[in-house]
Design an enzyme around this catalytic site. Sequence first.
Site, PDB file in Angstrom:
ATOM      1  N   ASP A 170      -1.686  -9.531  10.317  1.00 16.50           N
ATOM      2  CA  ASP A 170      -0.756  -9.400   9.190  1.00 16.50           C
ATOM      3  C   ASP A 170       0.703  -9.448   9.665  1.00 16.50           C
ATOM      4  OD1 ASP A 170      -0.044  -8.979   6.500  1.00 16.50           O
ATOM      5  OD2 ASP A 170       0.143  -6.832   6.822  1.00 16.50           O
ATOM      6  N   GLN A 222       0.822  -1.197   0.000  1.00 18.19           N
ATOM      7  CA  GLN A 222       0.000   0.000   0.000  1.00 18.19           C
ATOM      8  C   GLN A 222       0.862   1.256   0.000  1.00 18.19           C
ATOM      9  OE1 GLN A 222      -3.489   0.026   2.485  1.00 18.19           O
ATOM     10  NE2 GLN A 222      -3.551  -2.214   2.622  1.00 18.19           N
ATOM     11  N   LEU A 232      14.633   3.648  10.940  1.00 16.91           N
ATOM     12  CA  LEU A 232      15.765   2.964  11.569  1.00 16.91           C
ATOM     13  C   LEU A 232      17.050   3.292  10.807  1.00 16.91           C
ATOM     14  CD1 LEU A 232      14.099  -0.512  12.214  1.00 16.91           C
ATOM     15  CD2 LEU A 232      14.586   1.285  13.889  1.00 16.91           C
ATOM     16  N   LYS A 254       2.363   7.341   6.559  1.00 17.22           N
ATOM     17  CA  LYS A 254       1.180   6.591   6.135  1.00 17.22           C
ATOM     18  C   LYS A 254      -0.023   7.519   6.258  1.00 17.22           C
ATOM     19  CE  LYS A 254       2.739   1.879   7.001  1.00 17.22           C
ATOM     20  NZ  LYS A 254       2.435   0.553   7.608  1.00 17.22           N
ATOM     21  N   GLU A 264      11.853  -8.791  12.074  1.00 16.29           N
ATOM     22  CA  GLU A 264      13.247  -8.478  11.791  1.00 16.29           C
ATOM     23  C   GLU A 264      14.057  -8.361  13.079  1.00 16.29           C
ATOM     24  OE1 GLU A 264      13.810  -5.132   9.244  1.00 16.29           O
ATOM     25  OE2 GLU A 264      12.318  -5.786   7.777  1.00 16.29           O
ATOM     26  N   ASP A 312       5.602  -2.408  11.067  1.00 13.79           N
ATOM     27  CA  ASP A 312       4.478  -2.485  10.125  1.00 13.79           C
ATOM     28  C   ASP A 312       3.198  -2.968  10.812  1.00 13.79           C
ATOM     29  OD1 ASP A 312       3.128  -2.226   7.788  1.00 13.79           O
ATOM     30  OD2 ASP A 312       4.028  -3.945   6.788  1.00 13.79           O
ATOM     31  N   GLU A 371      -4.470  -0.158   5.396  1.00 14.40           N
ATOM     32  CA  GLU A 371      -3.527   0.220   6.446  1.00 14.40           C
ATOM     33  C   GLU A 371      -3.978   1.564   7.012  1.00 14.40           C
ATOM     34  OE1 GLU A 371       0.484   0.171   5.079  1.00 14.40           O
ATOM     35  OE2 GLU A 371       0.628  -2.011   5.186  1.00 14.40           O
ATOM     36  N   ALA A 430       6.559   7.698  11.177  1.00 11.54           N
ATOM     37  CA  ALA A 430       7.342   6.746  11.968  1.00 11.54           C
ATOM     38  C   ALA A 430       8.820   7.030  11.797  1.00 11.54           C
ATOM     39  CB  ALA A 430       7.031   5.315  11.538  1.00 11.54           C
ATOM     40  N   THR A 431       9.541   6.998  12.896  1.00 18.00           N
ATOM     41  CA  THR A 431      10.988   7.217  12.865  1.00 18.00           C
ATOM     42  C   THR A 431      11.667   6.131  12.037  1.00 18.00           C
ATOM     43  OG1 THR A 431      10.784   8.061  15.117  1.00 18.00           O
ATOM     44  CG2 THR A 431      13.004   7.645  14.294  1.00 18.00           C
TER      45      THR A 431
END
Length: 564
Positions: A434, A245, A368, A261, A439, A454, A282, A365-366
């Site tokens: 989902d 998306q 990484l 998002k 990770e 996510d 989402e 969102a920060t």
Amino acid sequence: MVRRNLGQSTRSIYLGLACLSLSLHVLLAFFCLSVLQTACVFPTSSSSSSIPRTDTQHHESVSQSPASDAASSNKLQRRPHDEVRHKPTANMLHHKVRGALNEVAEKSKKLIGVGKIIQKVDGPSKLGALFKHPLYNLPQPELQQDDWLMRLKTEEDAKDTESHEEENEDIFPDDSEWQSNSHEEGYDKVTWTTDVETHPPWLRFHLGISRWELYNRKDPNLAQLTHYLATQRILGSVQKKGGTQLKLLISFPNYGQALLKPMKQTRHAETDVNLFYFSDFERHNAEIAAFHLDRLLGFNRIPPVVGRLINVTTEIKEITTDRRLSKTFFTSPAGNVCFYGQCEYYCSVEHPVCGQPHMLEVSLATMLPDLTIAPRRSWRSPWRRSYSRTKLAQWEKDPAYCDTVKQTPPYNQGTRLVDLIDMAVLDFLMSNMDRHHYETFEQFGNNTFLLHLDNGRAFGRHSQDEPSILAPLRQCCRIRRSTFLRLRLLSLPDFRLSDIMRESLTQDPLSRVAPLLSEPHLSALDRRLAKVLQVVQTCQEKHDDVIYNDIEGHDQGPRSAVTA
């Protein structure tokens, strides 16, 4: 003679009274205009100013930050003078003032960051009491050099990597500046030194990532980071590759980035029961709420996320260098600026993202650290769903599936299995189906935490629960003691999860527009929490080794909360 003198005196008195009356009317008129003018001028301090905005669906309140957009502030302060110059009536001024307020609210680009918003809380703060509880202040292992994901090079490090000839020329002292090779227009000049105070919040966040958690809840940089995400000027926006998306990559002047998002559903909209989990929207508020819930559970495994109101035209359309994205902008029949980008699901004219008419709610969102600096490994979840309309996954057909998982590396040793069950508990509470992969940072090997990334498909349905999400807990009957005790604590009236979550979410800027989670979603958290505890109790009735004791020697606090 007397009558003539009396008539002249009377006329003089009448004339004087008329002049006095006229003077009073003029003074009154000037006073009214000055009051109306003062009411139109807003303070520029972000800590005290709030601009109400009227909308067709709800009332919004946005704070203007003085850090940037001075031109907009100047226009706002000049507007009353321009109106006075045309000498409108009081009624006309009233309507113009209301119009100015709405226009300012739509054009406002800055919001107060997390931790900066003052919300009225009935009674004592349950959130504050929760974070003071011993279960949220357990002693942590002392971090060694190899427990940090990133660290600044010292002179000794430089000597080990530089040749003997370069040592005398290229080794920088502790107070040296990091000069950027980039001179791109709009970016700040980089003058960072080895002093952490000179680093932007996003860099401090990267340097704070350790083997055991993504961030330290007590780190003051967390509030600075979320405030930075909510207020920094947006310098660039392009569509992020990958995923199913629409997502955008946002750039800031100090070289920071965030994952955007957009809002696609209203707060009260529920996922259609006829949609498969892999076809769901989402949601921007799901990403924000997931960060808060993860923090309340004591995990600290989701990168900080903050809500923000952005201008689709000036902060995306006019500054994007992504041609594929720019081609998808259009103006809807209602006069709203819309776009849809390019992706696998819901990127079409039939499923646009639209402002009202320009303003759009988003989550940021920060990001990484870049994969070239801190590589991450992606792991397929053993309880991954089939992502098929007809087939079932192996774990859905085999009740003893966990026995196989327990014999498979890396789940056969260490904390990887209970880490995975932590993630399953989080997903069940927010109804996220989902979770196909997770990770970890490669540098830490298998002895580290899991990244909970996510979460946009969470909080889609509050009217029903999905018990299959708890399959790892139900089949393995294993859970961390610290997790279990915190769940029990959050089930007590003094620390009820829905109350704590409601209070935590008020710290986000978008809560001033509307609550980020509707009351039915908050009630669902309590209902699901009770079900998690019931599964654990059922496991304890059948097995003896359900609790993985990760806090041995730290049993403090109320007996009802910590006894397991």
